[in-house]
Design a protein around this motif. Structure first.
Motif, short mmCIF file in Angstrom:
data_model
loop_
_atom_site.label_atom_id
_atom_site.label_comp_id
_atom_site.label_asym_id
_atom_site.label_seq_id
_atom_site.Cartn_x
_atom_site.Cartn_y
_atom_site.Cartn_z
N MET A 186 0.82 -1.20 0.00
CA MET A 186 0.00 0.00 0.00
C MET A 186 0.86 1.27 0.00
N ILE A 187 1.96 1.27 0.75
CA ILE A 187 2.82 2.46 0.84
C ILE A 187 3.42 2.80 -0.52
N HIS A 188 3.93 1.79 -1.21
CA HIS A 188 4.53 2.04 -2.51
C HIS A 188 3.48 2.50 -3.53
N GLU A 189 2.23 2.10 -3.33
CA GLU A 189 1.16 2.55 -4.22
C GLU A 189 0.83 4.03 -3.99
N VAL A 190 0.91 4.48 -2.75
CA VAL A 190 0.74 5.90 -2.46
C VAL A 190 1.90 6.69 -3.05
N ASP A 191 3.12 6.15 -2.91
CA ASP A 191 4.28 6.81 -3.52
C ASP A 191 4.06 7.03 -5.02
N GLU A 192 3.61 5.99 -5.69
CA GLU A 192 3.42 6.08 -7.13
C GLU A 192 2.32 7.10 -7.47
N ALA A 193 1.26 7.13 -6.68
CA ALA A 193 0.18 8.09 -6.94
C ALA A 193 0.68 9.53 -6.78
N LEU A 194 1.50 9.79 -5.77
CA LEU A 194 2.06 11.12 -5.59
C LEU A 194 3.00 11.48 -6.73
N ARG A 195 3.78 10.52 -7.18
CA ARG A 195 4.69 10.78 -8.30
C ARG A 195 3.91 11.16 -9.55
N VAL A 196 2.84 10.39 -9.85
CA VAL A 196 2.02 10.69 -11.03
C VAL A 196 1.37 12.06 -10.89
N LEU A 197 0.94 12.39 -9.68
CA LEU A 197 0.30 13.69 -9.45
C LEU A 197 1.25 14.83 -9.79
N LEU A 198 2.51 14.72 -9.41
CA LEU A 198 3.48 15.78 -9.69
C LEU A 198 3.97 15.74 -11.13
N VAL A 199 3.99 14.54 -11.74
CA VAL A 199 4.33 14.46 -13.16
C VAL A 199 3.28 15.19 -13.99
N GLU A 200 2.01 15.03 -13.62
CA GLU A 200 0.93 15.70 -14.33
C GLU A 200 1.03 17.22 -14.20
N ALA A 201 1.71 17.69 -13.15
CA ALA A 201 1.91 19.13 -12.99
C ALA A 201 3.01 19.65 -13.91
N GLY A 202 3.68 18.75 -14.64
CA GLY A 202 4.70 19.16 -15.61
C GLY A 202 6.09 19.32 -15.04
N LEU A 203 6.33 18.80 -13.83
CA LEU A 203 7.65 19.00 -13.23
C LEU A 203 8.74 18.23 -13.97
N GLN A 204 8.47 16.96 -14.32
CA GLN A 204 9.49 16.18 -15.00
C GLN A 204 9.79 16.73 -16.39
N GLU A 205 8.78 17.28 -17.05
CA GLU A 205 8.99 17.84 -18.38
C GLU A 205 9.94 19.03 -18.35
N SER A 206 9.99 19.71 -17.20
CA SER A 206 10.88 20.86 -17.07
C SER A 206 12.26 20.46 -16.56
N GLY A 207 12.54 19.15 -16.51
CA GLY A 207 13.87 18.68 -16.11
C GLY A 207 14.06 18.49 -14.63
N VAL A 208 12.97 18.38 -13.86
CA VAL A 208 13.06 18.21 -12.41
C VAL A 208 13.00 16.72 -12.07
N ASP A 209 13.90 16.27 -11.23
CA ASP A 209 13.88 14.87 -10.76
C ASP A 209 12.92 14.74 -9.58
N LEU A 210 12.13 13.67 -9.58
CA LEU A 210 11.23 13.37 -8.47
C LEU A 210 11.77 12.12 -7.77
N VAL A 211 12.18 12.27 -6.51
CA VAL A 211 12.80 11.15 -5.79
C VAL A 211 12.13 11.01 -4.43
N PHE A 212 12.35 9.84 -3.81
CA PHE A 212 11.80 9.56 -2.49
C PHE A 212 12.92 9.35 -1.47
N ASP A 213 14.08 9.87 -1.78
CA ASP A 213 15.23 9.75 -0.89
C ASP A 213 15.10 10.67 0.32
#
Length: 235
Positions: free
Chosen positions: A1-28
């Motif tokens: 369940m935790i990793h599924e929430v991680d993935e949902a948050l990642r997709v949410l921020l990807v849809e905001a266009g962050l990765q397209e602008s060259g921003v890395d999304l990490v969980f470190d």
């Protein structure tokens, strides 16, 4: 369940266009060693708190069915957990970090629940609303941001506190196959060594006979005195 929430948050921020602008999304974890190795604009989504929401705990079980409508198992209710994340932005200049953090805040502050399209695995199967809350006032029973940074061994910087309430699917207990044959009744051995009858099977309609001696009796259930069937007169 935790990793599924991680993935949902990642997709949410990807849809905001962050990765397209060259921003890395990490969980470190944003430790001092990690920040020294970073070489690109980065948003860290660090999970630092997991605890059960006991107010949502329920008892009992629910039945699960196959495609034919047969009960295949019983499942306990899901347990709800509050996941707490620390969202931080990392660039070479504080102004750029604040601009990036503003974009993150704009996305999460207007989202009260993770969209269904972002849910995978058990979260998608359960079909329950996964609520989230960003930048809310801290409560006395949660660690403060200062405590988190102190534990990480880094310097305090601007961060967004994000909380997600997600269900952990209950345990499934399989059940046996449905009964298709009734009780087989055999008589006692006959006198003087005579063989017993092969027996008769009390069964459901449509079940096979026991050696040709089965029967299916449709009997009307007798109700206690003073009780009546639904829609019928008192007996």
């Amino acid at each position: 369940m935790i990793h599924e929430v991680d993935e949902a948050l990642r997709v949410l921020l990807v849809e905001a266009g962050l990765q397209e602008s060259g921003v890395d999304l990490v969980f470190d974890a944003p430790t001092s060693d990690w920040s020294a190795r970073r070489n690109a604009p980065t948003v860290s989504i660090f999970l630092y708190g997991i605890r059960e929401d006991a107010t949502r705990r329920r008892t009992g079980t629910t039945e699960e069915y196959d495609g034919d409508g047969v009960v295949t198992g019983r499942r306990t209710p899901p347990r709800w957990f509050e996941l707490t994340y620390l969202l931080t932005a990392w660039t070479n200049r504080p102004q750029d970090e604040h601009r990036l953090l503003s974009e993150v805040l704009r996305r999460v502050i207007h989202t009260d629940a993770l969209p269904a399209r972002t849910l995978t695995g058990s979260l998608a199967t359960l079909g329950l609303t996964v609520e989230m809350e960003a930048a809310s006032a801290g409560s006395g029973d949660r660690p403060s941001t200062v405590d988190v940074w102190s534990a990480l061994g880094g310097e305090l910087k601007a961060a967004i506190d994000l909380r997600v309430w997600a269900p952990l699917a209950g345990e499934l207990t399989p059940v046996g196959p449905p009964v298709t044959e009734g009780l087989l009744v055999r008589t006692a051995p006959g006198r003087d060594g005579e063989a017993a009858e092969p027996g008769r099977r009390l069964r459901y309609d449509g079940a096979s006979d026991a050696e040709g001696q089965g029967f299916a009796a449709e009997r009307e259930r007798q109700l206690p005195p003073g009780r009546r069937r639904r829609g019928g007169p008192t007996r």
